[in-house]
Design an enzyme around this catalytic site. Sequence first.
Site, short mmCIF file in Angstrom:
data_model
loop_
_atom_site.label_atom_id
_atom_site.label_comp_id
_atom_site.label_asym_id
_atom_site.label_seq_id
_atom_site.Cartn_x
_atom_site.Cartn_y
_atom_site.Cartn_z
N CYS A 62 -5.84 10.10 -0.78
CA CYS A 62 -6.34 8.75 -0.49
C CYS A 62 -7.76 8.64 -1.03
O CYS A 62 -8.54 9.60 -0.98
CB CYS A 62 -6.32 8.51 1.01
N GLY A 63 -8.10 7.47 -1.57
CA GLY A 63 -9.42 7.28 -2.18
C GLY A 63 -10.58 7.52 -1.25
O GLY A 63 -11.72 7.67 -1.70
N HIS A 64 -10.32 7.56 0.07
CA HIS A 64 -11.39 7.78 1.04
C HIS A 64 -11.27 9.15 1.70
O HIS A 64 -11.79 9.38 2.79
CB HIS A 64 -11.39 6.65 2.07
N THR A 121 -6.31 -2.95 2.29
CA THR A 121 -5.12 -2.16 2.02
C THR A 121 -4.23 -1.97 3.25
O THR A 121 -3.01 -2.09 3.16
CB THR A 121 -5.52 -0.76 1.50
N ASP A 175 1.30 -0.44 -5.15
CA ASP A 175 0.57 0.81 -5.37
C ASP A 175 1.45 1.79 -6.16
O ASP A 175 2.45 2.29 -5.66
CB ASP A 175 0.21 1.39 -4.00
N SER A 235 -11.68 -2.03 2.37
CA SER A 235 -10.93 -0.99 3.07
C SER A 235 -11.23 -0.92 4.57
O SER A 235 -12.39 -0.99 4.99
CB SER A 235 -11.24 0.37 2.44
N SER A 245 0.82 -1.21 0.00
CA SER A 245 0.00 0.00 0.00
C SER A 245 0.85 1.26 0.00
O SER A 245 1.79 1.41 0.79
CB SER A 245 -0.90 -0.01 1.25
N ASN A 263 -11.33 -3.24 -3.03
CA ASN A 263 -10.65 -2.79 -1.82
C ASN A 263 -11.57 -3.00 -0.62
O ASN A 263 -12.57 -2.29 -0.46
CB ASN A 263 -10.27 -1.31 -1.96
#
Length: 495
Positions: free
Chosen positions: A153-155, A408, A115, A375, A43, A373
């Site tokens: 970050c995707g979140h 991740t 990543d 997550s 990650s 993911n």
Amino acid sequence: MAKKLWNIFQICRQKGGYSHTFGALDPVQVIEMAPHLLTVYVSGWQCSSTASTSNEPGPDFADYPMDTVPNKVDQLFRAQCHHDRRQWEERCNMNPSELATSGDPIDFLRPIIADGDTGHGGLTAVMKLTKMFIEKGAAGIHFEDQKPGTKKCGHMGGKVLVSMQDHCDRLIASRLQADIMGTDTIIVARTDADASTLLDSNIDPRDHPFILGCTNPSMRSLNVTMKEAANRGADANELNEICMKWSNDAKLMRFPELIENAIRSSNLPNKQNLLIKWAEKAYNSSHSEARKYAEVLLGGKKNVPFFCWELPRSREGYYKLKGGTDYCIARGRAYAPYADLIWMETAKPVLKEAEKFANGMHETHPHQMLAYNLSPSFNWDTAGMSKEEMGSFNRDLGKLGYVFQFITLAGFHSDGLISSILSREYGKHGIIKYVELIQRKEREEQVDLLTHQKWSGADLMDRQVKLATGGVSSTSSMGEGVTEAQFRNVPNSKL
């Protein structure tokens, strides 16, 4: 290793199965994962927070040096190779009866998917990054469609997408580099289009249907409005309120949604038929093409409602977006010709959403493999799943074609959890808590780190020293005096 990874995924795809893994934080984790998991994830978030080559920790903004994640891959791959050699040496010194009772050897060489973030720059940077990953031992790399320099970050919020073509170019550049080096590196294309709110360019017509426009003709631009407020001394809170009010007053909308509403509120005959025609065309056309078609359906240019995607542009010049699964499908389809797996980053673990994406992808690319993911950014206890639904979540995803599933940051969280518990209890009670929480648990669970000298490869090094000295060495690390002998013939121990 790439061919090995490809074969794993192909078997999963054919059987409706999956390979599930998590982000390995260090050599201990990657080796302890090997007996139980077929693949390894590395990650960027974990590297950003714990392993930047600048030694400067931080959040996942991809602003760490570009060799950070390749260096972590190098560390983990070297550990895999070392323990593979250690095991080989150990088994070579077993007699037939010991081999018969020792079980099958562990495959420590589990393929690593790493990543690549946004590629850390332009196309030459993507190629150099791919080269580093391949040289360091990565079997696969994923790239996301965010803009370098603004990556999050995707979140997190504030994500800016690049155009579809821009990301396709990245995937092609990475594949080109792998071809130059003669490897079959697995390329995973990730889209953050579900929750992103900004787009850096409207140059690609495939992005046009998802861009938000102002539908209130009386509005001035957001940028001018914000600058005037800032010049008169408005503070951050007031500026935020002005921005929110502007967005509400502007009645932001996708152009396909605007025309759909116009048809529904019109007095035109056969409205249902017109809606069907519009739905077939709206999301497969450039804005200019869609506007011309809207004029035909609505009976003239004068009947097409006001729409301007320039007025809402941000202070950096980015276009406003309305993301969603439909946008992820459009992007996934664009990336599919250039990627082995497609990954849609999601805000919550919703099976129906995953099913919609999978169906949308397989409608045009029936054999497309997918990634998911799992997550730790999700609050799984508030995800609305029963224990049974959560227990079958991996299997359900596998049946939909999600052959690669990964947590991740599980390495990060598990490391933090045991460190927190041990430091708290050891701080209060002393050595007894290390024995209860760690050493006895290692023995009960038959964790090979219990004999850490052997685990580290001391026997292998001793054998190499003896070879160098003609078979005799008085400095053998595992010889007389080694304290690890205390762990032999201990109840409940396999050692």
